[in-house]
Motif scaffolding. Sequence first.
Motif, PDB file in Angstrom:
ATOM      1  N   GLU A  41     104.685  20.101  54.545  1.00  0.00           N
ATOM      2  CA  GLU A  41     105.680  20.582  53.584  1.00  0.00           C
ATOM      3  C   GLU A  41     105.108  20.831  52.193  1.00  0.00           C
ATOM      4  OE1 GLU A  41     108.995  17.955  53.553  1.00  0.00           O
ATOM      5  OE2 GLU A  41     109.567  18.421  55.619  1.00  0.00           O
ATOM      6  N   SER A  42     103.818  21.035  52.113  1.00  0.00           N
ATOM      7  CA  SER A  42     103.193  21.386  50.838  1.00  0.00           C
ATOM      8  C   SER A  42     103.115  22.905  50.724  1.00  0.00           C
ATOM      9  CB  SER A  42     101.792  20.780  50.743  1.00  0.00           C
ATOM     10  OG  SER A  42     100.949  21.339  51.746  1.00  0.00           O
ATOM     11  N   THR A  43     102.803  23.368  49.547  1.00  0.00           N
ATOM     12  CA  THR A  43     102.625  24.808  49.323  1.00  0.00           C
ATOM     13  C   THR A  43     101.351  25.044  48.522  1.00  0.00           C
ATOM     14  OG1 THR A  43     103.907  24.814  47.265  1.00  0.00           O
ATOM     15  CG2 THR A  43     105.122  25.215  49.320  1.00  0.00           C
ATOM     16  N   PHE A  44     100.838  26.252  48.638  1.00  0.00           N
ATOM     17  CA  PHE A  44      99.731  26.660  47.777  1.00  0.00           C
ATOM     18  C   PHE A  44      99.974  28.101  47.354  1.00  0.00           C
ATOM     19  CE2 PHE A  44      98.452  27.842  52.071  1.00  0.00           C
ATOM     20  CZ  PHE A  44      97.868  29.086  51.916  1.00  0.00           C
ATOM     21  N   LEU A  45      99.293  28.527  46.318  1.00  0.00           N
ATOM     22  CA  LEU A  45      99.496  29.863  45.777  1.00  0.00           C
ATOM     23  C   LEU A  45      98.383  30.793  46.228  1.00  0.00           C
ATOM     24  CD1 LEU A  45     100.586  29.034  42.104  1.00  0.00           C
ATOM     25  CD2 LEU A  45     102.039  29.684  44.043  1.00  0.00           C
ATOM     26  N   LEU A  46      98.791  31.969  46.665  1.00  0.00           N
ATOM     27  CA  LEU A  46      97.845  33.020  47.058  1.00  0.00           C
ATOM     28  C   LEU A  46      97.884  34.123  46.012  1.00  0.00           C
ATOM     29  CD1 LEU A  46      95.964  34.319  49.303  1.00  0.00           C
ATOM     30  CD2 LEU A  46      98.041  35.473  50.102  1.00  0.00           C
ATOM     31  N   ALA A  47      96.724  34.455  45.440  1.00  0.00           N
ATOM     32  CA  ALA A  47      96.668  35.563  44.480  1.00  0.00           C
ATOM     33  C   ALA A  47      97.155  36.847  45.142  1.00  0.00           C
ATOM     34  CB  ALA A  47      95.247  35.742  43.960  1.00  0.00           C
TER      35      ALA A  47
ATOM     36  N   MET B 122     103.102  52.685  44.411  1.00  0.00           N
ATOM     37  CA  MET B 122     102.127  51.686  44.844  1.00  0.00           C
ATOM     38  C   MET B 122     101.323  51.167  43.652  1.00  0.00           C
ATOM     39  SD  MET B 122      98.827  52.036  47.390  1.00  0.00           S
ATOM     40  CE  MET B 122      97.862  52.831  46.099  1.00  0.00           C
ATOM     41  N   VAL B 123     100.896  52.066  42.795  1.00  0.00           N
ATOM     42  CA  VAL B 123     100.116  51.669  41.619  1.00  0.00           C
ATOM     43  C   VAL B 123     100.948  50.746  40.724  1.00  0.00           C
ATOM     44  CG1 VAL B 123      98.986  52.503  39.532  1.00  0.00           C
ATOM     45  CG2 VAL B 123      98.674  53.728  41.691  1.00  0.00           C
ATOM     46  N   ALA B 124     102.215  51.101  40.523  1.00  0.00           N
ATOM     47  CA  ALA B 124     103.094  50.265  39.701  1.00  0.00           C
ATOM     48  C   ALA B 124     103.270  48.882  40.328  1.00  0.00           C
ATOM     49  CB  ALA B 124     104.444  50.946  39.521  1.00  0.00           C
ATOM     50  N   PHE B 125     103.412  48.833  41.634  1.00  0.00           N
ATOM     51  CA  PHE B 125     103.564  47.559  42.340  1.00  0.00           C
ATOM     52  C   PHE B 125     102.314  46.704  42.193  1.00  0.00           C
ATOM     53  CE2 PHE B 125     102.840  45.256  46.399  1.00  0.00           C
ATOM     54  CZ  PHE B 125     103.873  44.325  46.293  1.00  0.00           C
ATOM     55  N   LEU B 126     101.142  47.325  42.331  1.00  0.00           N
ATOM     56  CA  LEU B 126      99.889  46.576  42.218  1.00  0.00           C
ATOM     57  C   LEU B 126      99.715  45.970  40.826  1.00  0.00           C
ATOM     58  CD1 LEU B 126      97.373  48.905  44.130  1.00  0.00           C
ATOM     59  CD2 LEU B 126      98.356  46.755  44.920  1.00  0.00           C
ATOM     60  N   HIS B 127     100.225  46.655  39.812  1.00  0.00           N
ATOM     61  CA  HIS B 127     100.038  46.182  38.440  1.00  0.00           C
ATOM     62  C   HIS B 127     101.147  45.232  37.978  1.00  0.00           C
ATOM     63  CE1 HIS B 127      97.168  49.555  38.271  1.00  0.00           C
ATOM     64  NE2 HIS B 127      96.594  48.850  37.321  1.00  0.00           N
ATOM     65  N   THR B 128     102.162  45.048  38.810  1.00  0.00           N
ATOM     66  CA  THR B 128     103.264  44.165  38.402  1.00  0.00           C
ATOM     67  C   THR B 128     103.475  43.070  39.450  1.00  0.00           C
ATOM     68  OG1 THR B 128     104.843  45.747  39.381  1.00  0.00           O
ATOM     69  CG2 THR B 128     104.409  45.933  37.022  1.00  0.00           C
ATOM     70  N   TYR B 129     104.456  43.266  40.286  1.00  0.00           N
ATOM     71  CA  TYR B 129     104.836  42.238  41.262  1.00  0.00           C
ATOM     72  C   TYR B 129     103.718  41.957  42.261  1.00  0.00           C
ATOM     73  CZ  TYR B 129     108.173  39.605  44.141  1.00  0.00           C
ATOM     74  OH  TYR B 129     108.824  38.610  44.820  1.00  0.00           O
ATOM     75  N   GLY B 130     102.980  42.979  42.656  1.00  0.00           N
ATOM     76  CA  GLY B 130     101.965  42.819  43.689  1.00  0.00           C
ATOM     77  C   GLY B 130     100.815  41.929  43.290  1.00  0.00           C
ATOM     78  N   GLY B 131     100.678  41.644  42.000  1.00  0.00           N
ATOM     79  CA  GLY B 131      99.607  40.773  41.561  1.00  0.00           C
ATOM     80  C   GLY B 131      99.849  39.305  41.861  1.00  0.00           C
ATOM     81  N   GLY B 132     101.089  38.989  42.307  1.00  0.00           N
ATOM     82  CA  GLY B 132     101.411  37.620  42.684  1.00  0.00           C
ATOM     83  C   GLY B 132     101.373  36.665  41.493  1.00  0.00           C
ATOM     84  N   PRO B 133     101.049  35.382  41.736  1.00  0.00           N
ATOM     85  CA  PRO B 133     100.700  34.818  43.050  1.00  0.00           C
ATOM     86  C   PRO B 133     101.925  34.559  43.921  1.00  0.00           C
ATOM     87  CG  PRO B 133     100.639  33.095  41.396  1.00  0.00           C
ATOM     88  CD  PRO B 133     100.941  34.364  40.658  1.00  0.00           C
ATOM     89  N   PHE B 134     101.681  34.430  45.247  1.00  0.00           N
ATOM     90  CA  PHE B 134     102.753  34.194  46.196  1.00  0.00           C
ATOM     91  C   PHE B 134     102.645  32.773  46.752  1.00  0.00           C
ATOM     92  CE2 PHE B 134     101.690  38.812  46.783  1.00  0.00           C
ATOM     93  CZ  PHE B 134     102.773  39.301  46.062  1.00  0.00           C
TER      94      PHE B 134
END
Length: 232
Positions: free
Chosen positions: A51-57, A32-44
């Motif tokens: 049909e627009s998009t926005f980024l979520l941290a 979990m810690v590794a995920f939070l510091h890498t991929y989990g930080g996004g943005p998504f």
Amino acid sequence: MASSRSLLLPIGLVLSLLFIDAAISLSLVSSMVAFLHTYGGGPFPIEGPFESTFLLAGEPAHLVVNQGHTTNGANGTVLVLVGFGGCIALWLERRSRRKYDRSSPAFYVWALIVFLSCLLTLTALIYTFVETSKTGSQEIDYSVARATPAPAHYPNDRWTPENWYAAVLELPLVSDDDRRVIQHNLTLMRGWRWNLIPMFLLGFALLSLVVLELLRLRRRSTQKVPMEEVLA
């Protein structure tokens, strides 16, 4: 009156199970810690209107992680002090009984460590489930998320990592890969939380066996039973 049989063997067996379970718990929290510091930080990327998009941290502004630190403390205590320390204490105890016809002081010190470790695991268990329950009914406000462009973090509420990413999955994520990775890591987060229950039960079982063995030693010293019967 003959004494009951030694409990050192079942103590060793339960200790082995507890050690394995704590190692699993530590690996899950570390993932979990590794995920939070890498991929989990996004943005998504999130689907917006027309049909627009926005980024979520990837993380909210108020992320609660102390329950993970407490759990890691419980895991480390079990692995190092209870696990490795227990191997040494049990070896010294058997050696002292056979060689000197008495119990080793290390066994009594280790018994105290087992007691404190069990309390720490219980604290981590209660703390984690209470914190998760307190923040478990929240949802990400879509309009607030849209109005908070990355890299700014979502400002509302307090979130555990588990509840935050569960709420993220409720949003219309653009990428199926994002959804798959988040779902996988969310399963791991739930895994270490629920694993606290068997870890506490194993710790309590170990503590119970150690206490019974200490009571047996006390009866033996009172009745002056030969050490050969204690080793039986």
